[in-house]
Design a protein around this motif. Structure first.
Motif, PDB file in Angstrom:
ATOM      1  N   ILE A 186      63.190  33.490  60.944  1.00  0.00           N
ATOM      2  CA  ILE A 186      63.676  32.730  59.847  1.00  0.00           C
ATOM      3  C   ILE A 186      64.254  33.851  58.694  1.00  0.00           C
ATOM      4  CG2 ILE A 186      63.642  30.804  58.294  1.00  0.00           C
ATOM      5  CD1 ILE A 186      63.355  30.045  61.076  1.00  0.00           C
ATOM      6  N   SER A 187      65.332  33.871  58.521  1.00  0.00           N
ATOM      7  CA  SER A 187      65.766  35.159  57.548  1.00  0.00           C
ATOM      8  C   SER A 187      67.231  34.824  57.183  1.00  0.00           C
ATOM      9  CB  SER A 187      65.699  36.516  58.164  1.00  0.00           C
ATOM     10  OG  SER A 187      66.702  36.802  59.170  1.00  0.00           O
ATOM     11  N   THR A 188      67.609  35.348  56.031  1.00  0.00           N
ATOM     12  CA  THR A 188      69.137  35.108  55.716  1.00  0.00           C
ATOM     13  C   THR A 188      69.851  35.981  56.702  1.00  0.00           C
ATOM     14  OG1 THR A 188      68.512  35.297  53.193  1.00  0.00           O
ATOM     15  CG2 THR A 188      70.886  35.940  53.843  1.00  0.00           C
ATOM     16  N   ARG A 189      69.621  37.115  57.294  1.00  0.00           N
ATOM     17  CA  ARG A 189      70.374  37.707  58.140  1.00  0.00           C
ATOM     18  C   ARG A 189      70.690  36.822  59.378  1.00  0.00           C
ATOM     19  NH1 ARG A 189      71.026  43.470  57.777  1.00  0.00           N
ATOM     20  NH2 ARG A 189      70.932  43.573  60.189  1.00  0.00           N
ATOM     21  N   ASN A 190      69.644  36.279  59.920  1.00  0.00           N
ATOM     22  CA  ASN A 190      69.615  35.275  61.043  1.00  0.00           C
ATOM     23  C   ASN A 190      70.728  33.892  60.711  1.00  0.00           C
ATOM     24  OD1 ASN A 190      68.527  36.765  63.148  1.00  0.00           O
ATOM     25  ND2 ASN A 190      66.426  36.072  62.877  1.00  0.00           N
ATOM     26  N   THR A 191      70.379  33.402  59.446  1.00  0.00           N
ATOM     27  CA  THR A 191      70.923  32.300  59.156  1.00  0.00           C
ATOM     28  C   THR A 191      72.656  32.632  59.162  1.00  0.00           C
ATOM     29  OG1 THR A 191      69.112  31.385  57.858  1.00  0.00           O
ATOM     30  CG2 THR A 191      71.516  30.604  57.279  1.00  0.00           C
ATOM     31  N   ALA A 192      72.911  33.994  58.708  1.00  0.00           N
ATOM     32  CA  ALA A 192      74.372  34.375  58.633  1.00  0.00           C
ATOM     33  C   ALA A 192      74.945  34.576  60.160  1.00  0.00           C
ATOM     34  CB  ALA A 192      74.534  35.733  57.851  1.00  0.00           C
ATOM     35  N   ARG A 193      74.120  34.785  61.022  1.00  0.00           N
ATOM     36  CA  ARG A 193      74.415  34.806  62.324  1.00  0.00           C
ATOM     37  C   ARG A 193      74.698  33.616  62.928  1.00  0.00           C
ATOM     38  NH1 ARG A 193      69.736  39.454  62.393  1.00  0.00           N
ATOM     39  NH2 ARG A 193      70.953  41.249  62.508  1.00  0.00           N
ATOM     40  N   ASP A 194      73.847  32.651  62.554  1.00  0.00           N
ATOM     41  CA  ASP A 194      74.059  31.328  62.863  1.00  0.00           C
ATOM     42  C   ASP A 194      75.416  30.927  62.360  1.00  0.00           C
ATOM     43  OD1 ASP A 194      71.433  31.309  63.985  1.00  0.00           O
ATOM     44  OD2 ASP A 194      70.618  30.097  62.454  1.00  0.00           O
ATOM     45  N   MET A 195      75.747  31.045  61.170  1.00  0.00           N
ATOM     46  CA  MET A 195      77.116  30.648  60.724  1.00  0.00           C
ATOM     47  C   MET A 195      78.189  31.225  61.455  1.00  0.00           C
ATOM     48  SD  MET A 195      76.406  31.563  56.583  1.00  0.00           S
ATOM     49  CE  MET A 195      78.248  31.369  56.261  1.00  0.00           C
ATOM     50  N   ASP A 196      78.010  32.333  62.219  1.00  0.00           N
ATOM     51  CA  ASP A 196      79.163  32.916  62.950  1.00  0.00           C
ATOM     52  C   ASP A 196      79.430  32.263  63.962  1.00  0.00           C
ATOM     53  OD1 ASP A 196      81.366  34.827  62.594  1.00  0.00           O
ATOM     54  OD2 ASP A 196      80.445  35.590  64.612  1.00  0.00           O
ATOM     55  N   VAL A 197      78.179  32.108  64.730  1.00  0.00           N
ATOM     56  CA  VAL A 197      78.017  31.117  65.906  1.00  0.00           C
ATOM     57  C   VAL A 197      78.768  29.832  65.705  1.00  0.00           C
ATOM     58  CG1 VAL A 197      76.772  29.744  67.753  1.00  0.00           C
ATOM     59  CG2 VAL A 197      76.092  32.084  66.859  1.00  0.00           C
ATOM     60  N   ILE A 198      78.329  28.917  64.302  1.00  0.00           N
ATOM     61  CA  ILE A 198      79.272  27.749  64.278  1.00  0.00           C
ATOM     62  C   ILE A 198      80.599  28.021  63.985  1.00  0.00           C
ATOM     63  CG2 ILE A 198      79.321  26.047  62.375  1.00  0.00           C
ATOM     64  CD1 ILE A 198      76.283  26.708  61.695  1.00  0.00           C
ATOM     65  N   ARG A 199      81.054  29.059  63.305  1.00  0.00           N
ATOM     66  CA  ARG A 199      82.599  29.375  63.545  1.00  0.00           C
ATOM     67  C   ARG A 199      83.220  29.397  64.666  1.00  0.00           C
ATOM     68  NH1 ARG A 199      85.001  33.281  64.981  1.00  0.00           N
ATOM     69  NH2 ARG A 199      83.176  34.525  65.349  1.00  0.00           N
ATOM     70  N   GLY A 200      82.342  30.183  65.667  1.00  0.00           N
ATOM     71  CA  GLY A 200      82.957  30.351  66.965  1.00  0.00           C
ATOM     72  C   GLY A 200      83.164  28.993  67.961  1.00  0.00           C
ATOM     73  N   VAL A 201      82.020  28.134  67.735  1.00  0.00           N
ATOM     74  CA  VAL A 201      81.940  26.987  68.501  1.00  0.00           C
ATOM     75  C   VAL A 201      82.772  26.052  67.741  1.00  0.00           C
ATOM     76  CG1 VAL A 201      80.330  25.007  68.802  1.00  0.00           C
ATOM     77  CG2 VAL A 201      79.359  27.105  68.909  1.00  0.00           C
ATOM     78  N   LEU A 202      83.300  26.156  66.774  1.00  0.00           N
ATOM     79  CA  LEU A 202      84.302  25.046  66.014  1.00  0.00           C
ATOM     80  C   LEU A 202      85.850  25.905  66.153  1.00  0.00           C
ATOM     81  CD1 LEU A 202      82.637  23.873  62.870  1.00  0.00           C
ATOM     82  CD2 LEU A 202      82.743  22.796  64.992  1.00  0.00           C
TER      83      LEU A 202
END
Length: 501
Positions: A186-202
């Motif tokens: 659980i970290s900021t870097r991994n949360t940022a990576r999650d944001m990019d997955v969300i971008r791609g999924v959408l």
């Protein structure tokens, strides 16, 4: 008022205009090798079962992401997101992601709560995406076994109080390691990576972003890790990107002392109601005396402790917004009454404090401690505490205090150094008690293509809000609607009518 509106229009007309991008059939999601299955997943949109979100017409879904991006074939997490569709599908230009700060703040509701501040043009063009960051809220939260209401305390007045805090910090850190693999990821870097997955999924080439407080740090880390993937970015009440983890609090001592002085002037004008003193100096003496008295007569009730470690945190929670002036006065009046032997409604007191800072202790600890390694030696913190007692008597013992991060396992990655050419609009109030004004200046320096909008003479955290500054709100809405940044940094002023009497 007409004058500044005309000036704003002129500045924006000659400003920097970014190209308008529309949603594309071929999103070019940019899935990194080995992560294709996450970027190409299909979402199952359902009702959110949340009053605020359901009234806003939102739908919710879960996005599956790797727990550890270095091992994408291992465990996964499901990140909860909400979506309020663009009001005019024909004008829709993309998605706006968001983060409310903390760290530790659930964010599914965030943009639903801001919908009234966005202009009709902005609402027409964007799908508003709320997220509970990994480890928080509906996103498979981290649950530390020790149920502390906060990981942050003031150190008290002597070595015995400090010893209590070191013990609590160590116990909290140990209790968060029940699922050590989850906690360490659980970290900021991994949360940022999650944001990019969300971008791609959408299905978007780029994302737009609105972040507040810690959310500005998260947004800046995303711009660094994923260059070229952001379009319009607003960072409200920015963090210095060179700080991180336990260091986020160090600058809060002086600005909260100044905030307390500002609140004391208001309380002095209302002495007939609260009886703290007829001058700001008398009010401050009363508050400091109250903290000392609480040290001698601690109260524990309904899972909440009132003592010299927690009263400064009550102040910290409510100094960030002048609209909470009366709530803070009522909370302190309740503590004073309890110390005088009168009964108090502890449930009501808790609601005032927790409502001002709705953060999850476990998630906050995981992110802060997972972002940057903290010094291990308790003597280091004690030296810093003692060095600021004279100049920061109320908040220095909090800002320099030891936390669970001193006992946390070393993070698996170094913190991100933010230095890039992403465009962004940075908003900062001169009297912010959570992210000091120089932090916004530092974010502006590290993102040199940004513009800094200063809200002058205002003690507030979060400048984009109903009624506070039409100047700020117009600039933000113009930027999100047209991509136009002001030609230069600007200073706005608040509407005097917004402030409590």
């Amino acid at each position: 008022m007409v004058r500044w509106v005309r000036l704003l229009a002129l500045v924006l007309v000659v400003g920097v205009t970014l190209p308008v991008r529309t949603a594309l059939a071929d999103p070019g999601d940019g899935a990194p090798a080995g992560l294709e299955r996450f970027y190409h997943q299909q979402l199952d949109w359902k009702p959110c079962d949340d009053t605020v979100l359901d009234q806003a017409g939102a739908r919710c879904a879960g996005v599956v992401v790797p727990l550890d991006y270095a091992h994408p074939d291992g465990r996964t997490l499901t990140v909860g997101i909400s979506r309020i569709a663009a009001a005019d599908p024909a004008r829709r230009r993309g998605i706006m992601l968001s983060n409310p700060g903390g760290p530790g703040g659930p964010g599914l509701r965030m943009l639903a709560n801001f919908a009234a501040v966005f202009s009709p043009e902005v609402r027409a063009e964007y799908d508003l995406i709320g997220t509970d960051p990994r480890g928080i809220g509906r996103s498979e939260r981290v649950d530390c076994a020790l149920p502390l209401p906060t990981m942050l305390f003031a150190a008290g007045f002597d070595i015995f109080g400090y010893a209590r805090d070191t013990t609590l910090a160590a116990a909290l850190a140990a209790s968060c390691q029940v699922d050590a693999e989850k906690a360490r990821n659980i970290s900021t870097r991994n949360t940022a990576r999650d944001m990019d997955v969300i971008r791609g999924v959408l299905g978007q080439r780029t994302l737009n972003y609105f972040g507040v407080s810690y959310g500005t740090y998260l947004g800046s880390v995303y711009t660094q890790l994923f260059p070229g993937r952001t379009d319009r970015v607003v960072l409200d009440s920015a963090v210095d990107p060179d700080l991180g983890g336990f260091e986020l609090f160090h600058a809060m001592g002086p600005v909260n002392e100044a905030g307390l002085d500002d609140w004391a002037m208001w309380a002095a004008r209302h002495d007939a109601d609260y009886h703290f003193g007829g001058t700001a100096a008398q009010v401050r003496v009363t508050v400091e005396d109250l903290i000392h008295r609480a040290a001698g007569h601690p109260l524990y009730a309904d899972g909440y402790l009132i003592d010299e470690h927690t009263v400064p945190m009550m102040l910290l929670a409510m100094l960030s917004n002048p609209k909470l002036n009366a709530d803070l006065a009522e909370a302190l009046r309740a503590v004073a009454d309890e110390l005088a032997g009168l009964p108090i409604d502890m449930g009501r007191l808790k609601a005032k404090i927790n409502g001002a800072v709705p953060l999850e202790t476990s998630g906050m600890a995981a992110v802060l401690c997972g972002d940057k390694a903290a010094p291990r030696d308790p003597a280091w913190y004690l030296f810093n505490i003692e060095s600021v007692r004279a100049t920061e008597p109320v908040f220095g013992p909090f800002a320099q205090n030891i936390t669970a991060c001193a006992y946390w396992p070393d993070p698996p990655e170094p913190p991100t150094r933010v230095r890039n050419q992403a465009t962004a609009l940075i908003l900062q109030a001169t009297g912010d008690t959570r992210t000091a004004y120089p932090e916004g200046v530092a974010m502006h320096r590290d993102l040199p293509n940004s513009r800094l909008i200063t809200l002058a003479d205002t003690r507030v955290h979060g400048t984009f809000r109903n009624g506070l500054s039409p100047c700020v709100n117009d600039i933000v809405n113009m930027y999100f609607a047209t991509g136009t940044l002001p030609a230069a940094d600007l200073t706005c002023r608040p509407d005097p009518a917004w402030f409590p009497a």
